[in-house]
Motif scaffolding. Sequence first.
Motif, PDB file in Angstrom:
ATOM      1  N   VAL A   1       0.155   4.000  -3.343  1.00  0.00           N
ATOM      2  CA  VAL A   1      -0.263   5.245  -2.707  1.00  0.00           C
ATOM      3  C   VAL A   1       0.940   6.475  -3.241  1.00  0.00           C
ATOM      4  CG1 VAL A   1      -0.338   6.950  -0.774  1.00  0.00           C
ATOM      5  CG2 VAL A   1      -1.700   4.560  -0.577  1.00  0.00           C
TER       6      VAL A   1
ATOM      7  N   ILE B   1     -12.219  -4.228  -5.760  1.00  0.00           N
ATOM      8  CA  ILE B   1     -12.388  -2.967  -4.516  1.00  0.00           C
ATOM      9  C   ILE B   1     -11.535  -1.206  -5.530  1.00  0.00           C
ATOM     10  CG2 ILE B   1     -13.143  -1.910  -2.635  1.00  0.00           C
ATOM     11  CD1 ILE B   1     -13.280  -5.104  -1.392  1.00  0.00           C
ATOM     12  N   VAL B   2     -10.326  -1.565  -5.027  1.00  0.00           N
ATOM     13  CA  VAL B   2      -9.369  -0.474  -5.593  1.00  0.00           C
ATOM     14  C   VAL B   2     -10.176   0.613  -6.765  1.00  0.00           C
ATOM     15  CG1 VAL B   2      -7.864   0.470  -5.879  1.00  0.00           C
ATOM     16  CG2 VAL B   2      -7.958  -0.608  -3.510  1.00  0.00           C
TER      17      VAL B   2
ATOM     18  N   ILE C   1      -9.097  -6.516  -3.244  1.00  0.00           N
ATOM     19  CA  ILE C   1      -8.464  -5.690  -2.817  1.00  0.00           C
ATOM     20  C   ILE C   1      -8.123  -5.103  -4.249  1.00  0.00           C
ATOM     21  CG2 ILE C   1      -6.664  -4.686  -1.674  1.00  0.00           C
ATOM     22  CD1 ILE C   1      -6.386  -6.798   0.481  1.00  0.00           C
ATOM     23  N   THR C   2      -7.947  -5.525  -5.174  1.00  0.00           N
ATOM     24  CA  THR C   2      -7.550  -5.150  -6.608  1.00  0.00           C
ATOM     25  C   THR C   2      -8.266  -4.283  -6.855  1.00  0.00           C
ATOM     26  OG1 THR C   2      -5.335  -6.434  -6.285  1.00  0.00           O
ATOM     27  CG2 THR C   2      -6.214  -4.751  -8.222  1.00  0.00           C
TER      28      THR C   2
ATOM     29  N   GLY D   1       0.677  -1.019  -0.215  1.00  0.00           N
ATOM     30  CA  GLY D   1      -0.073   0.281  -0.121  1.00  0.00           C
ATOM     31  C   GLY D   1       1.463   1.100   0.587  1.00  0.00           C
TER      32      GLY D   1
ATOM     33  N   LEU E   1      -2.927   1.412 -10.487  1.00  0.00           N
ATOM     34  CA  LEU E   1      -2.778   0.335  -9.666  1.00  0.00           C
ATOM     35  C   LEU E   1      -3.174  -1.233  -8.780  1.00  0.00           C
ATOM     36  CD1 LEU E   1      -6.015   2.432  -8.212  1.00  0.00           C
ATOM     37  CD2 LEU E   1      -4.277   2.386  -6.958  1.00  0.00           C
TER      38      LEU E   1
ATOM     39  N   ALA F   1     -13.323   1.294  -7.283  1.00  0.00           N
ATOM     40  CA  ALA F   1     -13.823   2.963  -6.535  1.00  0.00           C
ATOM     41  C   ALA F   1     -12.975   3.899  -7.607  1.00  0.00           C
ATOM     42  CB  ALA F   1     -13.013   2.690  -5.203  1.00  0.00           C
ATOM     43  N   THR F   2     -11.761   3.201  -7.715  1.00  0.00           N
ATOM     44  CA  THR F   2     -11.087   4.747  -9.112  1.00  0.00           C
ATOM     45  C   THR F   2     -12.091   4.795 -10.073  1.00  0.00           C
ATOM     46  OG1 THR F   2      -8.676   3.691  -8.370  1.00  0.00           O
ATOM     47  CG2 THR F   2      -9.379   4.842 -10.290  1.00  0.00           C
TER      48      THR F   2
END
Lengths: 472, 290, 316
Positions: C98, C298-299, C295-296, C94, C241, C302-303
């Motif tokens: 980030v 979801i990210v 996780i990927t 992370g 990401l 969201a993006t």
Amino acid sequence: MRQRDPRLRMPISRRQLLAAAGGLAAAAAAPAVSGCTITKGQPPIDTMGLGKDAASAPGGGKRKHNITMYSLWGSTVGQGLVNVARDFEKTHTDIGVRIVFAPTNGSTQQKLLTAVAGHEPPDVAQLVPLQTPQWAAMGIMTDLTPWFERDGLSLDDFFAPAVEAMTYNDRVYNLNWDADPNFPFFWNKKIFEDAGLDPDTPPKTIDEVDEYSAKILQRKGQRVTRIGMVPWDIYGSSNSLFTWGFAFGGKFRKPGSDAVTPDDEYVVKALEWMCDSAKKVGGPDAVSISPPSLTLHPFSTGNLAMAPLVAPNLRDIIDAKPDMEIGSGLLPYQPPGGTHVGQGAWIGGWSAFIPRYAKEPEAAWEFIKWWSASDEGTMSSWKHVGFPVSYKKSSSLQLMKKDPVMGPYYDTLVNSSNTRPPVLVADYYTAQLDDQISKAVYGQVKPLQAMRNVKENTMTELRRLQKELMGR
Amino acid sequence: MTTISVRRPVRRRTPLWPRIAEKIVSHAVLIVLSVAFLIPLYWMVSGALKTTQDLNAFPVIWFPDTLTLENYIYGLDVFPFLRYYFNTAIICVFSMIGAAFSSAMVAYGISRIQWRMRTPLFVIILGSMMIPFYVTMVPLFKIFRSLHWIDTYLPLIVPHFFGVPFFVFLLRQFFLSIPGELSESARIDGANEWSIFVRVILPLAKPALAAVALFQFLASWNDLLGPLIYLSDTNHYTVSQGLTFFQGQYSTQFGPLMAASTLVVIPVIIVFFFAQRTFIQGITLTGVKG
Amino acid sequence: MATRTMTSATSATTGRRRRTKSPMRNQNVKWGLIFTSPAIVGLLMFTAYPVLMSLYYSFTSRTMVGDISHWVGWQNFRDLLHDGLFKQSLWNTGYIIVLSVPIGIVVAVFLAVLLNLKVRGQSVYRVIFFLPSIMPIVATAVIWSYVFNPQYGVLNNLLGYVGIDGPAWLSSPDWAKPALIILATWGVGNLMVIMLAGLQDVPVELHDQAKVDGASTWSRFRHVTIPFISPHLLFALVTGLIAGFQYFTPVYVLTGGTGSPAGSTMVSSLYLYQNAFTFFKVGYASAMAWILFVITAIVAIATFKWVGKRVYYGGR
């Protein structure tokens, strides 16, 4: 406004071409103008073309039996193995050997594992001794015992630490061809003199090492510019602790069992010493003595007074710095757990095995047997690759004893009684050690706690795997 | 909103000083950045030409007095260059063609055609990018083994003919920026989707397609894991595998490795230098009518 | 005729779709399938089996060579939740994502804009900035190990000239990740090229009109350039990401894959790799892969939802 169709344009304008040509000419002329010389130079070592002729067996693979072997190394070692294979083929005319260069991805044998899992393995492959129990239990290796007994070989013909790693549950699974003695002890005589120490008297105990180091230490501001020894980084964190743990008289596993004992009193003391050494100089990040190119060990910089070294590194240093006077002896030990110099040494190296699903196991066995357990094979290996062998009857051992570079390794080899703990979860154990030792050396966790963490995690994993293997 | 009339207003001459300042500043910034980006490369090139002594010397020698070709000689001897160039070129060219064409097709299908499944399909394609390769490696190896493709170039080339997710995504974004009117007017003229694809969209997307071809070329040129797993015959190895020949057990042969690396990088530089124009300049997408 | 209406620009953002009639719809489905058939076939042939197998493995205790395998249900996932190293690897990953993704995008766009100006020697500069991303990783690792060398390395030498005592980079738990981020930024050439290609689509007339109207450079950038390259910014963000979660090779070659120093460079894919190929815990590694996948995803979703809304597609 429409732009001109780019297809009508030249891919590169004339101006650009002239500019590029001018630039190249200038670059070519610059060295001559600035006065430096250009030499054709002599290639440094034998250039038989690893890539070019490694693959094919004589006769284009048309011998009666053809085996494939994965070689993990490039450079001189890789080329050496090709020559070993050629020697084998000279005396075994019905077997052709193809060496496939399969470098490790870091320390993992990517290609081999994928091939075995995909049922397309080579006939001969390599492993590190401490991996034996796990790989044998997982069924990656073929049981060699029937052939071993049939051909009249005896485990007594090999050095004891090597034997410990060749067998699992009283069955033979691999033959050791590289018995890497880790480590003899080397020191830089000039630094000793500079620091007021006798260049021919090395430290015998760890306490003496500390005394010597105190006199040798030099700093420039925050950075350490000359240091006695860097005990926390002897070819990796776990290897460092194995070395000093043995030197302090510690044990890493319960003898004869898979239970691990990283919290052994002397192992912890060794770790504490490693961490204190780092703290004394301001932390591991304060020490920066590695040479600019990655070809040489930091010992070559002349800023590291004492170090255990592997033979290839030593050889390179002698070649690159012929004026350096290097003393050699056995590793220091630490009483009360340690009792004699050289106690810290352990046998590492590489062993050859026959993977499961191999297509030509019989021929593969002939090769392994010749290579590791015959005089001609071990001599060939010594001559071309230069690694110490574990076969006691090999005449290469006499050559090794007299060899100017390898002499110290001979002493370590024949006197060594340790090997890294070949427990069922050895790789996991080592990875845990790497992680926790690093954290301890950087001061993030106390040594005893670190070792307790290792023990807890490793034992959990051990129990899990044991349950798995027994079929739950 | 107002419509801009055909006659454009005469461009007002902006004052001289700001223009010169802008030019100086941009040049300065570019030069400084270039130096920063070039330092590691300079280290590679100079390392290739240094003698072993100079390589191991310290303090570091930035400008060696003696240049030598011994690293190149040794490197070329160990590393059968021409053959590996050829091998890698075969893989690259076929992968390039396959990737560009199939990815364009798929991207067209999910961006220029209105149908219900296009978004779910895009999601699945994108999803396939998110699975770490190492867990699918062994089952994939088994698939190729059952096809008898192990120790051939096929596993390295064929999958690219089925759309590469990264490029499908890239081209989708480009295609979505093309005005819908262009497709509509062609449809009204009676063209079917395939000819719209070939005659209208592809030419407009040339910069993007060139970028895709270039990236695939690079990816295949530098790919190490694929050739490592699937190839066993040293004669068929690629340039990136050749570079691993210089890694010994405890040390790397720095000089020869740098020499070999420069030889590996040069073709790519040449390709990029000449291909730049194709994907940087293109017909402006918007602003053309009819 | 070179006219352009602003109206089409604004109507594009509202994205109205025309209702199609039924035969048209069937036609569309047919063509849609034809065009995406390569992907569908490819997914079925090369992706479906491995993916489904790895999903199955994640519920077993499968080992590398595969004969030993038992169904364990959710046990792997439960163990992962208690695995300290796994959690540390997520944190490390992370941290790197980030920082490196936004920095990378900003630098790429900056370089692209710079190169888009009419400067002399443009093509040479483009090659220079692109070069890092085409170098073979074997060479890059060796070179950057040197660059980051605390005593002799280029970086600390340069810092020394301005009076800063450089840190120990790859030997320091606090500075190892920043070192990796610097390395990642050096390789933004790929992204720069995509941005450059995207910048060609920005209509020059709008810029000129804005200049005439007296807009500042920054304002022009913000209101003309960015909307037109927004599809590519979205692309860069999402792919950055996704790639971040699978970040592996540079870390491995620079730090040896043990997460040193002190576990600070143990990223998720490295830990996964270690579990699969060193410990042979394929079941456990597969479970890890699926957690990372979730996780990927979801990210990424969201993006798409947050950033995707503000993307301007010229074609709709």
